[in-house]
Enzyme design. Structure first.
Site, mmCIF file in Angstrom:
data_model
loop_
_atom_site.group_PDB
_atom_site.id
_atom_site.type_symbol
_atom_site.label_atom_id
_atom_site.label_comp_id
_atom_site.label_asym_id
_atom_site.label_seq_id
_atom_site.Cartn_x
_atom_site.Cartn_y
_atom_site.Cartn_z
ATOM 1 N N LYS A 133 0.877 -1.181 0.000
ATOM 2 C CA LYS A 133 0.000 0.000 0.000
ATOM 3 C C LYS A 133 0.919 1.238 0.000
ATOM 4 C CE LYS A 133 -1.901 3.307 1.830
ATOM 5 N NZ LYS A 133 -1.788 4.644 1.213
ATOM 6 N N SER B 143 5.145 8.798 9.212
ATOM 7 C CA SER B 143 5.267 9.722 10.343
ATOM 8 C C SER B 143 5.136 8.983 11.678
ATOM 9 C CB SER B 143 4.181 10.789 10.244
ATOM 10 O OG SER B 143 2.926 10.168 10.323
ATOM 11 N N GLY C 294 2.736 5.795 12.706
ATOM 12 C CA GLY C 294 3.453 4.582 13.110
ATOM 13 C C GLY C 294 3.074 4.132 14.511
ATOM 14 N N GLU D 211 9.623 2.662 10.629
ATOM 15 C CA GLU D 211 10.655 3.686 10.400
ATOM 16 C C GLU D 211 9.913 5.002 10.356
ATOM 17 O OE1 GLU D 211 13.735 3.583 10.422
ATOM 18 O OE2 GLU D 211 14.238 1.492 10.112
ATOM 19 N N CYS E 32 13.615 11.995 5.798
ATOM 20 C CA CYS E 32 13.557 11.639 7.221
ATOM 21 C C CYS E 32 14.866 12.000 7.897
ATOM 22 C CB CYS E 32 13.245 10.160 7.378
ATOM 23 S SG CYS E 32 14.350 9.097 6.460
ATOM 24 N N GLU F 30 9.158 17.619 14.093
ATOM 25 C CA GLU F 30 9.528 17.439 12.690
ATOM 26 C C GLU F 30 8.651 18.325 11.807
ATOM 27 O OE1 GLU F 30 8.486 13.794 10.518
ATOM 28 O OE2 GLU F 30 10.593 13.652 9.918
HETATM 29 P P1 NAP Z 1 2.286 9.298 6.800
HETATM 30 O O1 NAP Z 1 1.253 10.335 6.656
HETATM 31 O O2 NAP Z 1 2.469 8.668 8.128
HETATM 32 O O3 NAP Z 1 1.947 8.197 5.700
HETATM 33 C C1 NAP Z 1 2.807 7.110 5.435
HETATM 34 C C2 NAP Z 1 2.014 5.992 4.801
HETATM 35 O O4 NAP Z 1 1.051 5.531 5.757
HETATM 36 C C3 NAP Z 1 1.213 6.403 3.569
HETATM 37 O O5 NAP Z 1 1.151 5.331 2.677
HETATM 38 C C4 NAP Z 1 -0.168 6.682 4.155
HETATM 39 O O6 NAP Z 1 -1.201 6.558 3.195
HETATM 40 C C5 NAP Z 1 -0.244 5.580 5.196
HETATM 41 N N1 NAP Z 1 -1.188 5.847 6.280
HETATM 42 C C6 NAP Z 1 -1.633 7.028 6.738
HETATM 43 N N2 NAP Z 1 -2.503 6.827 7.766
HETATM 44 C C7 NAP Z 1 -2.591 5.494 7.952
HETATM 45 C C8 NAP Z 1 -3.310 4.662 8.849
HETATM 46 N N3 NAP Z 1 -4.128 5.157 9.777
HETATM 47 N N4 NAP Z 1 -3.154 3.325 8.742
HETATM 48 C C9 NAP Z 1 -2.328 2.797 7.834
HETATM 49 N N5 NAP Z 1 -1.625 3.524 6.935
HETATM 50 C C10 NAP Z 1 -1.742 4.863 7.011
HETATM 51 O O7 NAP Z 1 3.730 9.841 6.364
HETATM 52 P P2 NAP Z 1 4.103 10.621 5.022
HETATM 53 O O8 NAP Z 1 3.633 12.009 5.132
HETATM 54 O O9 NAP Z 1 3.697 9.803 3.842
HETATM 55 O O10 NAP Z 1 5.701 10.574 5.084
HETATM 56 C C11 NAP Z 1 6.466 11.501 5.773
HETATM 57 C C12 NAP Z 1 6.953 10.890 7.073
HETATM 58 O O11 NAP Z 1 7.694 9.704 6.795
HETATM 59 C C13 NAP Z 1 7.931 11.797 7.807
HETATM 60 O O12 NAP Z 1 7.635 11.766 9.180
HETATM 61 C C14 NAP Z 1 9.286 11.157 7.529
HETATM 62 O O13 NAP Z 1 10.267 11.452 8.478
HETATM 63 C C15 NAP Z 1 8.917 9.720 7.500
HETATM 64 N N6 NAP Z 1 9.922 8.932 6.798
HETATM 65 C C16 NAP Z 1 10.733 8.113 7.536
HETATM 66 C C17 NAP Z 1 11.744 7.384 6.919
HETATM 67 C C18 NAP Z 1 12.640 6.493 7.726
HETATM 68 O O14 NAP Z 1 13.257 5.601 7.137
HETATM 69 N N7 NAP Z 1 12.764 6.678 9.038
HETATM 70 C C19 NAP Z 1 11.908 7.475 5.532
HETATM 71 C C20 NAP Z 1 11.061 8.319 4.818
HETATM 72 C C21 NAP Z 1 10.068 9.027 5.460
HETATM 73 P P3 NAP Z 1 -1.815 7.871 2.464
HETATM 74 O O15 NAP Z 1 -0.730 8.415 1.623
HETATM 75 O O16 NAP Z 1 -2.945 7.343 1.689
HETATM 76 O O17 NAP Z 1 -2.209 8.806 3.580
#
Ligand code: NAP
Length: 495
Positions: free
Chosen positions: A174, A228, A232, A249, A283, A384
């Site tokens: 997904k 995020s 997570g 992550e 990230c 962040e």
């Molecule tokens: P996000 O809003 O948490 O979304 C990440 C993924 O989770 C997307 O596919 C999202 O789908 C899905 N999602 C959202 N709500 C969910 C739920 N309730 N249940 C299951 N899945 C759900 O994060 P983002 O804005 O895409 O990414 C930015 C974040 O990722 C930042 O905090 C960044 O630091 C982190 N990041 C971490 C790493 C690492 O390796 N540590 C690497 C890259 C990014 P939708 O798109 O459909 O909402």
């Protein structure tokens, strides 16, 4: 216009609801990159069923054969690198060299993990008994649900899908709704590489609906999530309650330390690319720079001057240094943080506004923004922001700098610029992050080493390669004792 479908049981299919959503170019909101299937629970059910049915065959496929498919996928990615890099720039906004770099990371991961198909090594150790042998072997976990963010739309799926597959798991993927087209193109590569039906399934749709249902689905064995902290943590709670493996992550509040003996040219360059590369949406982005008070004024002058030369624009244009941010909600969130910084009393040294010159009026552009005189407890130094906003913090001493870097709830990446070998050794020992860089910025992971953060950034090392990397996430250990003595157990126990 590309119609982007789900991929389930070896077929490209529409969502059962027939509904769709758009994926757009963040540099130009008028440009639709794809019309994407908007899935629901029934689509997830189908995908999980397909993955479950394919599991037995894939588990028993020899690992070297599984690895060969990854090798072919890496070859296809290499052939299509240019087109995929351009697509990334159009769908996610990062500048083209970064888009190409993202694809290259997936290529590297493909070649590297293809080789694991011929290693996947366990351990044999001597038994206490003369006629017994003992070993531990890696076995797959089952059906993996993989959830990915938008900022590395091909590399992060590769970091998860390749190791999951080489270890013998089947997958329901997904991706982020913002980068659905990149995700579909990546799956196409694996299909062309020869993956059999059901082994990899792709379901597009909203995280709250499709993602969350996938995480709690009774037929899924394990989840790997990157995104995020808030999401997570929520998913960790769901999995904890149903006794399901999950690896996460998450975010970062990464920092560069600039010591009084640092080569300032290197430090400024590191702060520029760590802070504003990928428009601050990594990230590992260096969203804090902690500068020794002796060089604080000199650093600020040079950093501001270098950042003011950055050119914003469409990432496909050669002259562009910084692209747009991903979407409206991130755009508003970042601008809101800039207001928070001003209210907290930080000094706005550069930027601070949306950028709407020329064609940039059609996209989500924000000026590279620098705050000075930030104190470690301010929200802009703790939370962040995930955009082109850097907080510069003054440090009284080396010890003070280390304390400041460690004083957040995140722990992904950190860096120090110093010529003092002893200070670099102490920093290496004492910085509380999963990754530490010396005389380099906080960004730029290599795939043959494990990747991951501590504290709210995640559960330690679980992606990429090396000891403690992805193989430990996507396989589990099984221990085998074989007795070939033919003797009764009692005689064996007496030894
Ligand atoms: P996000 O809003 O948490 O979304 C990440 C993924 O989770 C997307 O596919 C999202 O789908 C899905 N999602 C959202 N709500 C969910 C739920 N309730 N249940 C299951 N899945 C759900 O994060 P983002 O804005 O895409 O990414 C930015 C974040 O990722 C930042 O905090 C960044 O630091 C982190 N990041 C971490 C790493 C690492 O390796 N540590 C690497 C890259 C990014 P939708 O798109 O459909 O909402």
């Amino acid at each position: 216009m590309e119609q982007i479908k789900n991929y389930i049981r070896g077929k490209w299919v529409d969502a059962k609801s027939g509904e769709t959503f758009q994926s757009i170019n963040p540099a130009n909101k008028d440009e639709v990159i794809g019309i994407v299937s908007k899935s629901g629970r029934k689509d997830v059910d189908e995908a999980v069923k397909a993955a479950r049915e394919a599991y037995e065959g894939w588990r028993l496929t020899p690992a070297p054969r599984r690895g060969e498919i990854l090798f072919r996928a890496a070859e296809i990615l290499l052939k299509n690198k240019d087109a995929l890099g351009k697509l990334e720039t159009r769908e996610m906004g990062k500048v083209l060299p970064e888009g190409l770099g993202d694809v290259q990371e997936a290529i590297d991961m493909g070649y590297y993990l293809a080789g694991e198909g011929r290693r996947l090594s366990g351990e044999t150790v001597p038994s206490e008994l003369p006629s017994k042998d003992t070993k531990s072997i890696r076995v797959p976990i089952g059906v993996f649900g993989l959830i990915t963010p938008w900022n590395f739309p091909i590399a992060i799926p590769a970091w998860k899908i390749f190791p999951a597959l080489v270890c013998g798991n089947t997958v329901v993927f997904k991706p982020s709704s913002d980068t659905s087209v990149c995700a579909a193109k990546f799956v196409e590569v694996l299909v062309e590489a020869g993956l059999s039906k059901g082994v990899l399934n792709l379901v597009h749709g909203s995280g709250g609906e499709v993602g969350e249902y996938l995480v709690s689905h009774p037929e899924v064995n394990a989840i790997s999530f990157t995104g995020s902290f808030d999401t997570g943590k929520h998913l960790e709670a769901i999995c904890g309650a149903i006794h399901r493996i999950i690896v996460t992550e998450m975010g970062g509040k990464n920092a560069i330390i600039v010591m009084d003996d640092a080569n300032l040219d290197l430090a400024v360059e590191g702060a520029i690319w760590g802070g504003f590369g990928t428009t601050g949406q990594r990230c590992t982005a260096a969203s804090r720079v902690v500068v020794h008070q002796k060089v604080y004024p000199a650093f600020i002058d040079r950093f501001r001057a270098a950042a003011s030369r950055l050119r914003l624009g469409d990432g496909l244009q050669k002259e562009t240094d910084v692209g747009p941010v991903i979407n409206e909600s991130q755009f508003n969130k970042i601008l809101n943080y800039i207001e928070i910084g001003k209210k907290e009393g930080a000094t706005l040294l550069l930027g601070g506004k949306a950028y709407r010159e020329g064609n940039c009026s059609k996209g989500y552009f924000i000026e590279p923004t620098i705050f000075g005189e930030v104190t470690p407890d301010m929200r802009i130094a703790q939370e962040e922001i995930f955009g082109p906003v850097v907080s510069v913090i003054r440090a009284k001493s080396f010890e003070d700098a280390i304390r400041t870097v460690n004083g957040t709830s995140y722990g992904l990446s950190s860096s120090i610029y110093t010529q003092d070998v002893n200070k670099s050794a102490v920093a290496e020992r004492d910085l509380e992050t999963g990754i530490v860089y010396i005389n380099a910025s906080t960004i730029g992971a290599e795939i043959q080493l494990p990747f991951g953060g501590i504290k709210q950034s995640g559960y330690g090392r679980k992606e990429a390669g090396g000891r403690g990397g992805a193989l430990d996430t996507y396989s589990r250990w099984k221990v085998i004792y074989r007795d070939f003595s033919g003797k009764l157990q009692k005689a064996q126990i007496d030894k």
